[in-house]
Design a protein around this motif. Sequence first.
Motif, PDB file in Angstrom:
ATOM      1  N   THR A  57      28.622  47.409  52.370  1.00 47.41           N
ATOM      2  CA  THR A  57      29.461  47.754  51.226  1.00 47.41           C
ATOM      3  C   THR A  57      30.852  47.189  51.447  1.00 47.41           C
ATOM      4  OG1 THR A  57      29.959  49.820  52.288  1.00 47.41           O
ATOM      5  CG2 THR A  57      28.257  49.869  50.578  1.00 47.41           C
ATOM      6  N   SER A  58      31.415  46.683  50.397  1.00 51.72           N
ATOM      7  CA  SER A  58      32.735  46.085  50.507  1.00 51.72           C
ATOM      8  C   SER A  58      33.771  47.004  49.915  1.00 51.72           C
ATOM      9  CB  SER A  58      32.759  44.770  49.741  1.00 51.72           C
ATOM     10  OG  SER A  58      34.085  44.396  49.498  1.00 51.72           O
ATOM     11  N   ASN A  59      34.884  47.086  50.620  1.00 52.92           N
ATOM     12  CA  ASN A  59      36.029  47.799  50.098  1.00 52.92           C
ATOM     13  C   ASN A  59      36.394  47.242  48.729  1.00 52.92           C
ATOM     14  OD1 ASN A  59      38.077  49.538  50.167  1.00 52.92           O
ATOM     15  ND2 ASN A  59      39.407  48.346  51.517  1.00 52.92           N
ATOM     16  N   ALA A  60      36.524  45.886  48.696  1.00 53.80           N
ATOM     17  CA  ALA A  60      36.961  45.256  47.464  1.00 53.80           C
ATOM     18  C   ALA A  60      35.892  45.361  46.379  1.00 53.80           C
ATOM     19  CB  ALA A  60      37.300  43.802  47.731  1.00 53.80           C
ATOM     20  N   SER A  61      34.603  45.319  46.787  1.00 51.58           N
ATOM     21  CA  SER A  61      33.554  45.289  45.777  1.00 51.58           C
ATOM     22  C   SER A  61      33.455  46.602  45.023  1.00 51.58           C
ATOM     23  CB  SER A  61      32.211  44.941  46.399  1.00 51.58           C
ATOM     24  OG  SER A  61      31.811  45.974  47.241  1.00 51.58           O
ATOM     25  N   SER A  62      34.097  47.667  45.561  1.00 50.03           N
ATOM     26  CA  SER A  62      34.050  48.914  44.828  1.00 50.03           C
ATOM     27  C   SER A  62      34.748  48.767  43.485  1.00 50.03           C
ATOM     28  CB  SER A  62      34.702  50.034  45.644  1.00 50.03           C
ATOM     29  OG  SER A  62      36.038  49.696  45.913  1.00 50.03           O
ATOM     30  N   ASP A 120      53.391  40.842  41.447  1.00 52.58           N
ATOM     31  CA  ASP A 120      52.836  41.251  40.155  1.00 52.58           C
ATOM     32  C   ASP A 120      51.425  40.702  39.951  1.00 52.58           C
ATOM     33  OD1 ASP A 120      55.136  42.599  39.745  1.00 52.58           O
ATOM     34  OD2 ASP A 120      55.994  41.183  38.298  1.00 52.58           O
ATOM     35  N   VAL A 121      51.186  39.498  40.472  1.00 53.05           N
ATOM     36  CA  VAL A 121      49.823  38.949  40.382  1.00 53.05           C
ATOM     37  C   VAL A 121      48.875  39.838  41.174  1.00 53.05           C
ATOM     38  CG1 VAL A 121      48.309  37.017  41.022  1.00 53.05           C
ATOM     39  CG2 VAL A 121      50.565  36.555  40.027  1.00 53.05           C
ATOM     40  N   ALA A 122      49.246  40.113  42.432  1.00 51.25           N
ATOM     41  CA  ALA A 122      48.357  40.906  43.291  1.00 51.25           C
ATOM     42  C   ALA A 122      48.121  42.298  42.711  1.00 51.25           C
ATOM     43  CB  ALA A 122      48.942  41.005  44.699  1.00 51.25           C
ATOM     44  N   ALA A 123      49.179  42.860  42.125  1.00 47.90           N
ATOM     45  CA  ALA A 123      49.053  44.219  41.577  1.00 47.90           C
ATOM     46  C   ALA A 123      48.112  44.248  40.374  1.00 47.90           C
ATOM     47  CB  ALA A 123      50.429  44.748  41.180  1.00 47.90           C
ATOM     48  N   SER A 124      48.026  43.130  39.650  1.00 45.26           N
ATOM     49  CA  SER A 124      47.209  43.150  38.424  1.00 45.26           C
ATOM     50  C   SER A 124      45.820  42.551  38.626  1.00 45.26           C
ATOM     51  CB  SER A 124      47.949  42.394  37.307  1.00 45.26           C
ATOM     52  OG  SER A 124      48.047  41.032  37.651  1.00 45.26           O
ATOM     53  N   SER A 150      53.066  43.299  48.790  1.00 47.03           N
ATOM     54  CA  SER A 150      53.689  44.476  48.163  1.00 47.03           C
ATOM     55  C   SER A 150      52.961  44.891  46.880  1.00 47.03           C
ATOM     56  CB  SER A 150      55.179  44.248  47.903  1.00 47.03           C
ATOM     57  OG  SER A 150      55.371  43.063  47.165  1.00 47.03           O
ATOM     58  N   GLY A 151      52.034  44.060  46.410  1.00 50.34           N
ATOM     59  CA  GLY A 151      51.235  44.455  45.244  1.00 50.34           C
ATOM     60  C   GLY A 151      49.796  44.786  45.596  1.00 50.34           C
ATOM     61  N   MET A 152      49.469  44.727  46.902  1.00 48.48           N
ATOM     62  CA  MET A 152      48.080  44.968  47.317  1.00 48.48           C
ATOM     63  C   MET A 152      47.856  46.459  47.604  1.00 48.48           C
ATOM     64  SD  MET A 152      46.856  41.752  47.510  1.00 48.48           S
ATOM     65  CE  MET A 152      45.278  42.135  48.134  1.00 48.48           C
ATOM     66  N   SER A 153      46.612  46.859  47.539  1.00 49.52           N
ATOM     67  CA  SER A 153      46.249  48.240  47.903  1.00 49.52           C
ATOM     68  C   SER A 153      44.752  48.260  48.192  1.00 49.52           C
ATOM     69  CB  SER A 153      46.591  49.203  46.764  1.00 49.52           C
ATOM     70  OG  SER A 153      45.961  48.760  45.589  1.00 49.52           O
ATOM     71  N   SER A 154      44.288  49.391  48.633  1.00 48.29           N
ATOM     72  CA  SER A 154      42.875  49.536  48.963  1.00 48.29           C
ATOM     73  C   SER A 154      42.004  49.119  47.772  1.00 48.29           C
ATOM     74  CB  SER A 154      42.623  51.001  49.325  1.00 48.29           C
ATOM     75  OG  SER A 154      41.264  51.185  49.550  1.00 48.29           O
ATOM     76  N   ILE A 176      48.310  42.315  55.082  1.00 48.40           N
ATOM     77  CA  ILE A 176      47.442  42.663  53.944  1.00 48.40           C
ATOM     78  C   ILE A 176      46.605  43.890  54.294  1.00 48.40           C
ATOM     79  CG2 ILE A 176      45.476  41.881  52.531  1.00 48.40           C
ATOM     80  CD1 ILE A 176      48.099  40.402  51.832  1.00 48.40           C
ATOM     81  N   ASN A 177      46.024  43.868  55.482  1.00 47.96           N
ATOM     82  CA  ASN A 177      45.174  45.009  55.898  1.00 47.96           C
ATOM     83  C   ASN A 177      45.963  46.314  55.955  1.00 47.96           C
ATOM     84  OD1 ASN A 177      43.160  43.004  58.202  1.00 47.96           O
ATOM     85  ND2 ASN A 177      42.840  43.500  56.060  1.00 47.96           N
ATOM     86  N   ALA A 178      47.268  46.217  56.292  1.00 47.63           N
ATOM     87  CA  ALA A 178      48.097  47.434  56.377  1.00 47.63           C
ATOM     88  C   ALA A 178      48.220  48.131  55.022  1.00 47.63           C
ATOM     89  CB  ALA A 178      49.487  47.083  56.916  1.00 47.63           C
ATOM     90  N   THR A 179      47.971  47.395  53.944  1.00 47.11           N
ATOM     91  CA  THR A 179      48.034  48.008  52.602  1.00 47.11           C
ATOM     92  C   THR A 179      46.695  48.655  52.230  1.00 47.11           C
ATOM     93  OG1 THR A 179      47.205  46.078  51.382  1.00 47.11           O
ATOM     94  CG2 THR A 179      49.585  46.134  51.859  1.00 47.11           C
ATOM     95  N   GLY A 180      45.681  48.435  53.074  1.00 49.66           N
ATOM     96  CA  GLY A 180      44.343  48.942  52.773  1.00 49.66           C
ATOM     97  C   GLY A 180      43.454  47.887  52.148  1.00 49.66           C
ATOM     98  N   ALA A 181      44.037  46.726  51.837  1.00 51.25           N
ATOM     99  CA  ALA A 181      43.270  45.651  51.203  1.00 51.25           C
ATOM    100  C   ALA A 181      42.549  44.809  52.260  1.00 51.25           C
ATOM    101  CB  ALA A 181      44.198  44.777  50.367  1.00 51.25           C
ATOM    102  N   SER A 182      41.650  43.932  51.799  1.00 52.08           N
ATOM    103  CA  SER A 182      40.865  43.074  52.698  1.00 52.08           C
ATOM    104  C   SER A 182      41.446  41.675  52.718  1.00 52.08           C
ATOM    105  CB  SER A 182      39.420  42.977  52.213  1.00 52.08           C
ATOM    106  OG  SER A 182      38.916  44.252  51.941  1.00 52.08           O
TER     107      SER A 182
END
Length: 361
Positions: A57-62, A120-124, A150-154, A176-182
């Motif tokens: 299972t992927s974090n991002a694929s959720s 803003d790109v990463a956040a959206s 700064s726009g990334m998250s899990s 990137i990983n520190a934000t919870g993202a992959s």
Amino acid sequence: MSCLVKTNYSLQLSSTAMAMCSSFCPQIPNQLRARPICPFPRKPLYTLSVKAFSSETSNASSKADGLSARIGFLGLGIMGSPMAQNLIKAGCDVTVWNRTKIKCDPLISLGAKYKSSPRDVAASCDVTFAMLANPESALEVACGEHGAASGMSSGKGYVDVSTVDGATSKLIGERINATGASFLEAPVSGSKKPAEDGQLIFLTAGDKSLFELVAPLLDIMGKSRFYLGDVGKGAAMKLVVNMIMGSMMASFSEGLLLSEKVGLDPSVLVEVVSQGAISSPMYSTKGPSMIQSTYPTAFPLKHQQKDLRLALGLAESVSQPTPIAAAANELYKVAKSHGLSDQDFSAVIEALKAKLQNPPK
Ligand SMILES: NC(=O)C1=CN([C@@H]2O[C@H](COP(=O)(O)OP(=O)(O)OC[C@H]3O[C@@H](n4cnc5c(N)ncnc54)[C@H](OP(=O)(O)O)[C@@H]3O)[C@@H](O)[C@H]2O)C=CC1
Ligand SMILES: O=CC(=O)O
């Protein structure tokens, strides 16, 4: 390590075939079943490469599967523009940003959205790709003020396709990983034309689930993808490949000039080389323009010199002698000092011409 190559034998499966296939292969994720073909199906979307998908299972694929993900693209230079364009033409939802905004305009005309910062790109977006010039710009865009991190998250993913050294890639990955993202590093082999034609080779490392999630996107932009393990391995593979390429071009340049000096026709040399064991598309495509002393930029010389410099650093880190690459690097430095940085890297031949042997006073 795994490698998937798209060949002429790859199968374009119809929705029905996919449904049948899915019933025999229940582990195939839902997102690969009976997906409508994109409006611009330049290349098969369903290939045998579906075998690459694992049941992890992927974090991002959720949040989204690859093809229906909201995709961000940062850096629209020689490589980034055609890569983003291919995603848009394949029907993907793409949001772009580039330091020089005007380079976004052709992609916006094709249907891309625009945001005014990497953050803003990463956040959206669900997955954000970055194609930047060098380690400094890759770090700045990922980790600087208003940077993508700064726009990334899990649940999100960041895929850096720039050519950088492993240490830079690891720094970006940690941030990137520190934000919870992959994070996936995925430098590419292949130049402007392969980027336009969707024929790049991806050298990936890092989060395996993110690799699997973005595989359909890599398949739109490329012809093959290698998964090489931990972050740093993709960067290392890319630097070794480009170290060889830089030395090959320097050696080819010497041969062209020597052939001319001894009264041979260099175009015949190109023809002879193209028929033998050392043939390479690089020689046959770039040779004719090098003979005319023209260097239309596909791979900027400054980037080739950067790659040699980084490859020499990699070799130094493991005490591996690389005398050929070191000599080639010096030639590219001479070419740079004569204002050839933005020309194609084949302009390195100019550094061997007698008039350029002495640096400008
Ligand atoms: N060209 C090629 O054949 C290949 C290149 N590569 C690698 O891909 C990467 C990109 O190459 P390519 O597209 O040719 O390069 P370009 O020089 O055409 O594009 C570089 C991109 O980086 C951006 N950039 C540079 N500095 C900064 C900064 N400080 N902050 C934000 N953005 C910045 C540029 O923005 P701006 O438009 O504002 O200048 C541009 O979008 C490089 O790492 C290169 O080594 C890999 C394979 C092939
Ligand atoms: O990095 C350059 C390439 O052609 O590959």
